[in-house]
Write a protein that holds these residues in place. Sequence first.
Motif, PDB file in Angstrom:
ATOM      1  N   LEU B  51       0.728  -1.102  -0.008  1.00 43.21           N
ATOM      2  CA  LEU B  51      -0.119   0.091  -0.133  1.00 43.21           C
ATOM      3  C   LEU B  51       0.921   1.086  -0.146  1.00 43.21           C
ATOM      4  N   THR B  52       1.633   1.344   0.991  1.00 48.51           N
ATOM      5  CA  THR B  52       2.482   2.654   1.192  1.00 48.51           C
ATOM      6  C   THR B  52       3.939   2.163   1.396  1.00 48.51           C
ATOM      7  N   SER B  53       4.115   1.224   2.341  1.00 49.89           N
ATOM      8  CA  SER B  53       5.657   0.795   2.774  1.00 49.89           C
ATOM      9  C   SER B  53       5.940  -0.373   1.840  1.00 49.89           C
ATOM     10  N   ASN B  54       7.557  -0.096   1.569  1.00 48.22           N
ATOM     11  CA  ASN B  54       8.153  -1.411   0.936  1.00 48.22           C
ATOM     12  C   ASN B  54       7.734  -2.698   1.693  1.00 48.22           C
ATOM     13  N   VAL B  55       7.977  -3.369   0.628  1.00 49.83           N
ATOM     14  CA  VAL B  55       7.514  -4.952   1.094  1.00 49.83           C
ATOM     15  C   VAL B  55       8.451  -6.058   0.718  1.00 49.83           C
ATOM     16  N   ASN B  56       8.664  -6.943   1.440  1.00 52.90           N
ATOM     17  CA  ASN B  56       9.514  -8.124   1.115  1.00 52.90           C
ATOM     18  C   ASN B  56       8.763  -9.510   1.239  1.00 52.90           C
ATOM     19  N   ASN B  57       9.051 -10.444   0.333  1.00 54.69           N
ATOM     20  CA  ASN B  57       8.613 -11.642   0.646  1.00 54.69           C
ATOM     21  C   ASN B  57       9.782 -12.764   0.073  1.00 54.69           C
ATOM     22  N   ARG B  58       9.510 -13.966   0.110  1.00 54.90           N
ATOM     23  CA  ARG B  58      10.434 -14.974  -0.386  1.00 54.90           C
ATOM     24  C   ARG B  58      10.587 -14.769  -1.954  1.00 54.90           C
ATOM     25  N   MET B  59       9.684 -14.206  -2.656  1.00 59.31           N
ATOM     26  CA  MET B  59       9.720 -14.136  -4.169  1.00 59.31           C
ATOM     27  C   MET B  59      10.638 -12.819  -4.443  1.00 59.31           C
ATOM     28  N   ALA B  60      10.291 -11.707  -3.824  1.00 55.11           N
ATOM     29  CA  ALA B  60      10.710 -10.413  -4.537  1.00 55.11           C
ATOM     30  C   ALA B  60      10.506  -9.230  -3.264  1.00 55.11           C
ATOM     31  N   SER B  61      10.850  -8.216  -3.881  1.00 52.65           N
ATOM     32  CA  SER B  61      10.718  -7.067  -3.045  1.00 52.65           C
ATOM     33  C   SER B  61      10.015  -5.914  -3.754  1.00 52.65           C
ATOM     34  N   LEU B  62       9.081  -5.149  -3.092  1.00 49.59           N
ATOM     35  CA  LEU B  62       8.329  -4.132  -3.825  1.00 49.59           C
ATOM     36  C   LEU B  62       8.891  -2.861  -3.153  1.00 49.59           C
ATOM     37  N   ALA B  63       9.397  -1.980  -4.107  1.00 47.13           N
ATOM     38  CA  ALA B  63       9.702  -0.473  -3.831  1.00 47.13           C
ATOM     39  C   ALA B  63       8.539   0.381  -3.995  1.00 47.13           C
ATOM     40  N   ILE B  64       8.044   0.940  -3.126  1.00 46.64           N
ATOM     41  CA  ILE B  64       7.188   1.899  -3.697  1.00 46.64           C
ATOM     42  C   ILE B  64       7.541   3.521  -3.618  1.00 46.64           C
ATOM     43  N   ALA B  65       7.349   4.191  -4.241  1.00 50.01           N
ATOM     44  CA  ALA B  65       7.699   5.594  -4.021  1.00 50.01           C
ATOM     45  C   ALA B  65       6.955   6.235  -3.257  1.00 50.01           C
ATOM     46  N   GLU B  66       7.639   7.479  -2.728  1.00 55.73           N
ATOM     47  CA  GLU B  66       6.993   8.205  -1.532  1.00 55.73           C
ATOM     48  C   GLU B  66       5.613   8.825  -1.975  1.00 55.73           C
ATOM     49  N   ASP B  67       5.438   9.203  -3.165  1.00 57.75           N
ATOM     50  CA  ASP B  67       4.142   9.992  -3.849  1.00 57.75           C
ATOM     51  C   ASP B  67       3.343   8.718  -4.216  1.00 57.75           C
ATOM     52  N   ARG B  68       3.670   7.802  -4.192  1.00 56.51           N
ATOM     53  CA  ARG B  68       2.926   6.294  -4.814  1.00 56.51           C
ATOM     54  C   ARG B  68       2.569   6.445  -5.973  1.00 56.51           C
ATOM     55  N   LYS B  69       3.386   7.291  -6.730  1.00 55.95           N
ATOM     56  CA  LYS B  69       3.027   7.374  -8.335  1.00 55.95           C
ATOM     57  C   LYS B  69       3.639   6.230  -9.188  1.00 55.95           C
ATOM     58  N   SER B  70       4.665   5.582  -8.527  1.00 59.18           N
ATOM     59  CA  SER B  70       5.325   4.696  -9.197  1.00 59.18           C
ATOM     60  C   SER B  70       5.698   3.523  -8.147  1.00 59.18           C
ATOM     61  N   SER B  71       6.162   2.262  -8.648  1.00 59.66           N
ATOM     62  CA  SER B  71       6.697   1.341  -8.043  1.00 59.66           C
ATOM     63  C   SER B  71       7.572   0.346  -8.722  1.00 59.66           C
ATOM     64  N   THR B  72       8.303  -0.384  -7.997  1.00 60.30           N
ATOM     65  CA  THR B  72       9.577  -1.283  -8.816  1.00 60.30           C
ATOM     66  C   THR B  72       9.396  -2.488  -8.088  1.00 60.30           C
ATOM     67  N   LEU B  73       9.259  -3.763  -8.903  1.00 55.32           N
ATOM     68  CA  LEU B  73       9.060  -4.985  -8.572  1.00 55.32           C
ATOM     69  C   LEU B  73      10.633  -5.333  -8.577  1.00 55.32           C
ATOM     70  N   ILE B  74      11.333  -5.765  -7.539  1.00 52.76           N
ATOM     71  CA  ILE B  74      12.831  -6.275  -7.389  1.00 52.76           C
ATOM     72  C   ILE B  74      12.886  -7.632  -7.311  1.00 52.76           C
ATOM     73  N   LEU B  75      13.557  -8.505  -8.539  1.00 57.91           N
ATOM     74  CA  LEU B  75      13.821  -9.630  -8.218  1.00 57.91           C
ATOM     75  C   LEU B  75      15.488  -9.811  -8.054  1.00 57.91           C
ATOM     76  N   HIS B  76      15.698 -10.376  -6.708  1.00 62.50           N
ATOM     77  CA  HIS B  76      17.243  -9.863  -6.288  1.00 62.50           C
ATOM     78  C   HIS B  76      17.975 -10.842  -6.947  1.00 62.50           C
ATOM     79  N   ARG B  77      17.791 -11.953  -7.689  1.00 61.97           N
ATOM     80  CA  ARG B  77      18.591 -12.982  -8.415  1.00 61.97           C
ATOM     81  C   ARG B  77      17.768 -13.647  -9.192  1.00 61.97           C
TER      82      ARG B  77
END
Lengths: 115, 111
Positions: B51-77
Amino acid sequence: EAGVAQSPRYKIIEKRQSVAFWCNPISGHATLYWYQQILGQGPKLLIQFQNNGVVDDSQLPKDRFSAERLKGVDSTLKIQPAKLEDSAVYLCASSKVAGSSYEQYFGPGTRLTVT
Amino acid sequence: DAKTTQPNSMESNEEEPVHLPCNHSTISGTDYIHWYRQLPSQGPEYVIHGLTSNVNNRMASLAIAEDRKSSTLILHRATLRDAAVYYCILRKNNAGNMLTFGGGTRLMVKP
């Protein structure tokens, strides 16, 4: 736990014929969805059930598509008569509770080819 | 309804991190950001949501911009098994958990 089951996996019919797809959701999941996915596009929601009641069917072409979920468990989606543009993968999904952040679990889909 | 914009395709090398961007400039305060992925010949599978905060789980991380107008899914490897179409979806909190899929990003992973 067992996943969402769908059958058949593949179906080929001629236009104007009828076809039915079956879905068995994950046990205990109250919400069931049917999606249509045309090649190269993302899935499009056709209908959503909460138990055996319809929550949303605004994108279901009701002149030819129908769906039911008797007893709030299994569901069938029917097309009658089929058109060429109905060729797509039909995906069934289920989730625990509507109105929450719970994830949707998708079945493998039924690939329909209308000739 | 608020929409998302994703690149049509991206390439990555195996075992390197992958950053999949998503723009959602018309997001409303109650919209959740969901990511699903679809492997070839399979139904979509849930990856992560926030929703607003960055999130991590076993599959990936989700980085959410402070204004929430963009986000990035991160696959670490990235692995070859991560080759799939990744969908960024906005879900309204009052929409009965309905998801509206866009075209997604096709991720190709090179060995």
